[in-house]
Design a protein around this motif. Sequence first.
Motif, PDB file in Angstrom:
ATOM      1  N   HIS A   1      -6.255  -2.261  -6.933  1.00 32.83           N
ATOM      2  CA  HIS A   1      -7.506  -1.542  -7.173  1.00 32.83           C
ATOM      3  C   HIS A   1      -8.135  -1.105  -5.860  1.00 32.83           C
ATOM      4  O   HIS A   1      -8.289  -1.901  -4.938  1.00 32.83           O
ATOM      5  N   ASP A   2      -8.483   0.163  -5.784  1.00 36.41           N
ATOM      6  CA  ASP A   2      -9.127   0.719  -4.600  1.00 36.41           C
ATOM      7  C   ASP A   2     -10.621   0.385  -4.635  1.00 36.41           C
ATOM      8  O   ASP A   2     -11.203   0.216  -5.706  1.00 36.41           O
TER       9      ASP A   2
ATOM     10  N   ARG B   1       0.103  -2.186  -8.725  1.00 31.61           N
ATOM     11  CA  ARG B   1      -1.033  -1.314  -8.443  1.00 31.61           C
ATOM     12  C   ARG B   1      -2.198  -2.163  -7.965  1.00 31.61           C
ATOM     13  O   ARG B   1      -2.530  -3.180  -8.589  1.00 31.61           O
TER      14      ARG B   1
ATOM     15  N   PHE C   1      -1.997   2.280  -4.656  1.00 34.59           N
ATOM     16  CA  PHE C   1      -3.344   2.157  -5.205  1.00 34.59           C
ATOM     17  C   PHE C   1      -3.413   2.682  -6.640  1.00 34.59           C
ATOM     18  O   PHE C   1      -2.751   3.661  -6.993  1.00 34.59           O
ATOM     19  N   ASP C   2      -4.269   2.030  -7.434  1.00 41.55           N
ATOM     20  CA  ASP C   2      -4.441   2.478  -8.814  1.00 41.55           C
ATOM     21  C   ASP C   2      -5.171   3.816  -8.897  1.00 41.55           C
ATOM     22  O   ASP C   2      -5.146   4.485  -9.932  1.00 41.55           O
TER      23      ASP C   2
ATOM     24  N   SER D   1      -0.167   6.571 -10.535  1.00 43.37           N
ATOM     25  CA  SER D   1      -0.026   5.159 -10.174  1.00 43.37           C
ATOM     26  C   SER D   1       0.894   4.398 -11.131  1.00 43.37           C
ATOM     27  O   SER D   1       1.429   3.351 -10.765  1.00 43.37           O
TER      28      SER D   1
ATOM     29  N   LEU E   1      -4.045  -3.486  -0.001  1.00 44.74           N
ATOM     30  CA  LEU E   1      -2.667  -3.471  -0.490  1.00 44.74           C
ATOM     31  C   LEU E   1      -1.957  -4.803  -0.262  1.00 44.74           C
ATOM     32  O   LEU E   1      -0.951  -5.096  -0.919  1.00 44.74           O
TER      33      LEU E   1
ATOM     34  N   ARG F   1      -9.933  -0.933   3.357  1.00 39.27           N
ATOM     35  CA  ARG F   1      -9.385  -0.478   2.068  1.00 39.27           C
ATOM     36  C   ARG F   1      -7.862  -0.488   2.090  1.00 39.27           C
ATOM     37  O   ARG F   1      -7.218  -0.903   1.121  1.00 39.27           O
ATOM     38  N   TYR F   2      -7.260  -0.027   3.184  1.00 35.75           N
ATOM     39  CA  TYR F   2      -5.798  -0.061   3.264  1.00 35.75           C
ATOM     40  C   TYR F   2      -5.274  -1.498   3.201  1.00 35.75           C
ATOM     41  O   TYR F   2      -4.223  -1.768   2.611  1.00 35.75           O
TER      42      TYR F   2
ATOM     43  N   ARG G   1      -2.692   8.194  -1.064  1.00 39.84           N
ATOM     44  CA  ARG G   1      -3.012   8.121  -2.491  1.00 39.84           C
ATOM     45  C   ARG G   1      -2.548   9.341  -3.289  1.00 39.84           C
ATOM     46  O   ARG G   1      -2.936   9.512  -4.445  1.00 39.84           O
TER      47      ARG G   1
END
Length: 357
Positions: free
Chosen positions: A121-122, A119, A107-108, A113, A135, A131-132, A88
């Motif tokens: 959103h995380d 983009r 990620f935003d 970003s 994408l 979380r990864y 990030r």
Amino acid sequence: MNLLVVQTAFLGDAVLTTPLLRALKETHPGCRLTLLTTPANKALLEGLMEVDEFLLDRKREEGVLRASLRLLGPLREGNFDLAVAAHRSARTALLLALARIPRRVGFDANPLSRLYHQRVHDDPARQAGRRYLLLMKAFDRDPASFDHQTFLRVDPERYAHVDAVLRERGFDGSRPVAVLAHGSVWVTKKWTEEGYAALADFLREKRGFDVVLVGDASERERAARICALSRTEPVDLTGRTTLADVVALIARCDFVVSNDSAPLHIASAFRKPQVAVFCSTAPEAGFVPTHERWAVAQLEGLYCRPCGVHGAKRCPEGHFRCIKELAPEAVFEAAERVLGRPPGPADTAGEGGAASS
């Protein structure tokens, strides 16, 4: 397709990126996947079928500016069609833009970003591996449809080497093996030497484990003090093995206890029963195992904890209470939640159960 994935953070982050690598290979069949990462991460991930080539970022050896300038040529000459940034950092976004890669995904939450074409959103509330996988939304795929379990590969010759090392130190296979990864890059993540010594004795005397200490060369004095404080003399391999050896040892062992550091995620990749000791950080940040048989040991209710998502080189409050006041008994209890109590009423191992003091 010529696909670039960027992950130049720490070892644990590299392990947590493996589900994303697998998902990208599944959704882009026949692609050539290049991973831009650090030399240490390459040593950890080398051998994965999902990675066709490594491109090395030597920012920690050469400095950020020099390493960035060195990377621009290979990034431009790589003829990448697509770049996916798991890291990030603003530097990552800038490098990919300067390399003029025609499609860039990230990620935003990245400070730059706007340099990405897409983009995502995380979600900081998710486990980091999940979380990864967010994408994958950039490719119109449901992240939940992919397996978030991390994975690593060990060369069979490395297993043989580790087995030989253990035999040389008197391990004959008659007892299970517990690995204690007692170190960390961050001082605020390191549980006490006294605590690890007491844990080594508990695992040997109460649970019948042969106990091994692991860590890098910077932790050798700490390991020596742990051994001196222990009655049962654990085998100390701290600073005496390569990273590949540590990975193979964890893959071979029966139980792992570690601070919030890379061995936590290495153990998770092999689905090892484990206890994660959180001092200044907290499991809510998402850096937790991706399988089921694990437990947390932490000091509950401390007003200043967590003091950050990652560790720090000093305690902001100056008292280190999150480390000093985490009692060995809390870690023993977490271990018994995972392993099941010895003779007596069985205790069910919980998913991510917590023990606190």
